[in-house]
Design an enzyme around this catalytic site. Sequence first.
Site, PDB file in Angstrom:
ATOM      1  N   PHE A 420       0.794  -1.229   0.000  1.00 30.85           N
ATOM      2  CA  PHE A 420       0.000   0.000   0.000  1.00 30.85           C
ATOM      3  C   PHE A 420       0.828   1.282   0.000  1.00 30.85           C
ATOM      4  O   PHE A 420       0.441   2.286   0.595  1.00 30.85           O
ATOM      5  CB  PHE A 420      -0.976  -0.011   1.197  1.00 30.85           C
ATOM      6  CG  PHE A 420      -1.615  -1.347   1.402  1.00 30.85           C
ATOM      7  CD1 PHE A 420      -2.503  -1.847   0.468  1.00 30.85           C
ATOM      8  CD2 PHE A 420      -1.271  -2.139   2.482  1.00 30.85           C
ATOM      9  CE1 PHE A 420      -3.055  -3.107   0.621  1.00 30.85           C
ATOM     10  CE2 PHE A 420      -1.823  -3.399   2.644  1.00 30.85           C
ATOM     11  CZ  PHE A 420      -2.721  -3.890   1.715  1.00 30.85           C
ATOM     12  N   CYS A 421       1.982   1.253  -0.671  1.00 31.06           N
ATOM     13  CA  CYS A 421       2.843   2.443  -0.756  1.00 31.06           C
ATOM     14  C   CYS A 421       3.155   3.004   0.624  1.00 31.06           C
ATOM     15  O   CYS A 421       3.245   4.223   0.806  1.00 31.06           O
ATOM     16  CB  CYS A 421       2.207   3.512  -1.651  1.00 31.06           C
ATOM     17  SG  CYS A 421       2.086   3.039  -3.379  1.00 31.06           S
ATOM     18  N   ALA A 422       3.318   2.112   1.580  1.00 29.56           N
ATOM     19  CA  ALA A 422       3.700   2.507   2.940  1.00 29.56           C
ATOM     20  C   ALA A 422       4.634   1.423   3.485  1.00 29.56           C
ATOM     21  O   ALA A 422       4.391   0.843   4.542  1.00 29.56           O
ATOM     22  CB  ALA A 422       2.468   2.670   3.821  1.00 29.56           C
TER      23      ALA A 422
END
Length: 490
Positions: A420-422
Amino acid sequence: MCRGVTLRGEGRLSAIPAIRSLIAHTRNRGAPVTVTEQFATREAVRRAPATQATATDAAARPRPAGPGPLAVLADEGLEVPVLGGRFVRHVNLDVAASAPALEVVAQQVTRVLPYYASVHRGSGYPSQLSTSLVEDARLAVARHVGARDDDDLVVFTRNTTDALNLLAGAVPGDTVVLDLEHHANLLPWRSRRLVEGRATIAATLDALDAELARTPAALLSVTGASNVTGEVLPIDRLAEIAHARGARIAVDAAQLLPHRRVDVAASGIDYLAFSGHKAYAPFGAGALVGRSDWLDAAPAYLAGGGAVDAVRVDGVDWKHGVERHEAGTPNVIGAVALARALAELDRLGDDARHDHEQALTRRLHEGLAAQQGVRVLSGFGDGFGDRLGIATIELERGSVGLLAAALGAEHGISVRAGRFCAHPFFERTATRANGLRASLGAGSSADDVDRFLDALATLIADGPAHAYDRSPEGWCPRVDDRPRPDFALA
């Protein structure tokens, strides 16, 4: 869609002619039917085999009635094909990535399109109207987020990532961030100091305060709510900490703003960034709202027409204010859509939005807690008091990527699998390589949550009903008989 999969028949669209014939047969005089009508017509669904596509009887459990959708979205009633030749009502639990347009937003865009023209310098009526639409949208955004009348600019951008990259070029010093940030609020900063989150929000605030006290920084930039866990951070308190240490605060409100009221002035926020595509206005616009002095002193974000007062062979006189950073033709339609979406969120009301989401969030998390072999991620032991309608799970066994693919292909349920781009936050909170995220919004219902929980239980207990292969794009059905609508441009 997965690329390179083999479909039954002679090609990827081989099922479409059969559906076209089936639907045409149900109509008087066999009138021609477009592919779009195929996907909107329910006769084909009723004629399809009556195989249960959402959950097995063993997995389905009676639950008390719950809330229906709070708002009407453009995808209301959308039916999607699933493996085996059936259509089912689509359940969209991926709104944290991109939310469908509100129906009123789609209608507004349709009304405005005939008047779309160049802005700011055109003499014709459509051009003057388009200029007014952009500037009215700017005022609407300012009102919705409580911008300061005498100081704040509203700069239209493409999205949150674009807005934060713009701000990064204006920060006169270090930026302090948390490790729980989306990459959009982690990567742009030129001089970044990262603070690892602690076990509780309270301890994390203390760690931020200690870092700002250790060495002065120009900016503290934090997310308003985690896109992985939905946990909401105390923005007012973070602003107090930053200001007490001589720093300004920027808030990545991409997740928070569509779900909660954000008031820049009342909360002490110096800069706010958010996206239309997460706020039910997926027409390519976002905004950076904040204090003008840093933005006026920074180099123009884009060099080009509209950002200059005068251009000479030996120099340029750059404008100040929003025009300095909005070179080129603006996204008129995106600005209009964003303003209309925020107005509709105002109309729905803060309390109604909160109550609707909290009821569904409780239903989702209680249902996940009852699932075997599932762990729900969280960043803070004390963070359950306020969270958005987001839940990320990992499995004790099996692939969440395969699970997500089967939810979509066999049950018509959209979720998201990955990190999740985290990545730093995910690696700190998870024990497996990837997670599966379900996210709710104003168009979600109790039936959506129940469909997901029942399908999840079925897939965990019995596995997918079809064979899948792993490809560079992820898990794909080995034989995919789902027709695709013909959106060809020529």
